[in-house]
Scaffold this motif. Structure first.
Motif, PDB file in Angstrom:
ATOM      1  N   GLU A 159      -1.923 -10.311 -11.050  1.00 37.50           N
ATOM      2  CA  GLU A 159      -0.649  -9.813 -10.524  1.00 37.50           C
ATOM      3  C   GLU A 159      -0.068  -8.695 -11.387  1.00 37.50           C
ATOM      4  OE1 GLU A 159       0.734 -10.990  -7.553  1.00 37.50           O
ATOM      5  OE2 GLU A 159      -1.289 -11.837  -7.497  1.00 37.50           O
ATOM      6  N   CYS A 179      -2.905   0.632  -5.580  1.00 35.83           N
ATOM      7  CA  CYS A 179      -1.871   0.072  -6.467  1.00 35.83           C
ATOM      8  C   CYS A 179      -0.481   0.473  -5.990  1.00 35.83           C
ATOM      9  CB  CYS A 179      -2.074   0.565  -7.899  1.00 35.83           C
ATOM     10  SG  CYS A 179      -3.472  -0.191  -8.732  1.00 35.83           S
ATOM     11  N   SER A 181       0.494   1.253  -3.050  1.00 32.56           N
ATOM     12  CA  SER A 181       0.851   0.569  -1.792  1.00 32.56           C
ATOM     13  C   SER A 181       1.228  -0.881  -2.041  1.00 32.56           C
ATOM     14  CB  SER A 181      -0.307   0.645  -0.797  1.00 32.56           C
ATOM     15  OG  SER A 181      -1.294  -0.320  -1.093  1.00 32.56           O
ATOM     16  N   GLN A 182       0.761  -1.432  -3.149  1.00 31.36           N
ATOM     17  CA  GLN A 182       1.090  -2.819  -3.487  1.00 31.36           C
ATOM     18  C   GLN A 182       2.329  -2.907  -4.379  1.00 31.36           C
ATOM     19  OE1 GLN A 182      -2.623  -4.013  -5.303  1.00 31.36           O
ATOM     20  NE2 GLN A 182      -3.500  -4.676  -3.348  1.00 31.36           N
ATOM     21  N   ARG A 184       2.649  -1.590  -7.341  1.00 32.81           N
ATOM     22  CA  ARG A 184       2.338  -1.582  -8.774  1.00 32.81           C
ATOM     23  C   ARG A 184       2.570  -0.178  -9.329  1.00 32.81           C
ATOM     24  NH1 ARG A 184      -2.236  -5.931  -9.672  1.00 32.81           N
ATOM     25  NH2 ARG A 184      -2.994  -6.330  -7.575  1.00 32.81           N
TER      26      ARG A 184
END
Ligand SMILES: [Zn+2]
Ligand SMILES: [Zn+2]
Length: 325
Positions: A159, A179, A181-182, A184
């Motif tokens: 995570e 990353c 898009s998530q 991060r």
């Protein structure tokens, strides 16, 4: 374009179109990505046991013919991708525990079996995957290794919110988009002074880009090292926070220099990621168009394979390079 021996360029050779054996597909290659692993094969850092060998393990192709006993849903005319993992025994302890990437008898495309730097290739149908329709052939090719193995490396980061990418090439340019898009944060590390690549990383969503020797503005939760440079391991360890993971994403790396235990202390982890499983492909390939991942590709004709490999070695393009037969 055939590999004959370490230290020699690939050679253009005319061969008969191969005939698929039971379980195999005959593929007409439309595009094949080049990968840093191809340089390691050329240089003998990863051994090709039975040359001559056609390299290339990021194949996008259409199915021309199907050998007897096809157990898959793939049909003639389908567009498929072929990754580095070309065959496994299916019976060893690793295969039976969902870790076929570690199968000791695995055969790898463009290393143990002929790959896609060619007009035609054979592949085991069970190791071929549908390519998302939205991608043109040349944009899809880098998904097959840079994307797949990069994605596997990212999964090893759990995570982690702040992720460092050391070496911003084909894999990192895809992962930066995944990353972002998530939600991060990506921190891109390049050779000192490589402003062009640092700017490219920022364009793709990196919140920070700098030299590998630089400390990031915030401690990282994880780092992935794509450059084949062992001295990056202690640098990345110094950049991750307690509990952080450093993932080595390449098949080859120069020796890692010794470093004080305090750099590893506080539950930091160093690990490698090897190859891929078919489950990785089934997860990542449908995900890519939803991100959406846009690959930045420099295209070469098949007969320019040596030029493309030299350009990769010299860092003369951003993103990924693809050969078009
Ligand atoms: Zn590769
Ligand atoms: Zn196995």
């Amino acid at each position: 374009m055939v590999f004959e021996q370490v230290g020699s360029p690939l050679r253009a050779v005319e061969r008969e179109t191969p005939t698929p054996r039971p379980g195999q597909l005959l593929l007409r290659v439309h595009a094949c990505g080049i990968c840093r692993t191809d340089l390691h094969l050329l240089d003998g850092e990863v051994e090709i046991k039975q040359p001559p060998r056609i390299l290339g393990h990021q194949i996008v192709a259409t199915v021309e013919d199907i050998g007897a006993g096809n157990e898959t849903a793939i049909e003639a005319g389908d567009r498929v991708g072929v990754p580095w993992l070309g065959w496994t025994d299916g019976t060893c302890a690793w295969c039976r525990s969902g870790r076929e990437n570690l199968c000791p008898n695995a055969r790898f495309t463009g290393c143990d079996v002929d790959g896609g730097f060619a007009e035609y290739a054979l592949a085991d149908a069970r190791f071929c995957f549908p390519i998302p329709e939205v991608y043109p052939d040349e944009q899809a090719a880098p998904l097959m290794c840079a994307g797949l193995i990069g994605y596997r490396a990212l999964r090893m980061c759990g995570e982690a919110h702040r992720i460092g990418l050391y070496g911003f090439g084909a894999s990192a340019h895809i992962l930066a988009q995944v990353c972002s898009s998530q939600g991060r944060e990506v921190y891109a590390f390049t050779r000192a002074g490589d402003q062009k690549t640092q700017a490219f990383a920022r364009e793709l969503g990196a919140v920070w880009a700098g030299a590998s020797e630089d400390a990031p503005p915030e401690p990282l939760d994880a780092a992935i090292i794509f450059a084949p440079v062992g001295s990056l391991v202690p640098l990345a360890l110094a950049a991750v926070a307690p509990g952080g993971t450093v993932v080595c994403g390449g098949i080859y790396m120069s020796d890692i220099p010794s470093f004080p235990y305090s750099e590893l202390w506080q539950e930091r982890t160093v690990r490698s990621v090897a190859n891929l499983t078919r489950a990785d492909a089934r997860e990542f390939l449908p995900l890519a168009p939803r991100v959406p991942v846009h690959t930045h590709v420099t295209s070469y004709r098949l007969e320019q394979a040596n030029e493309a490999l030299a350009d990769l070695r010299a860092g003369r393009f951003s993103g990924a390079a693809v050969l078009l037969p």
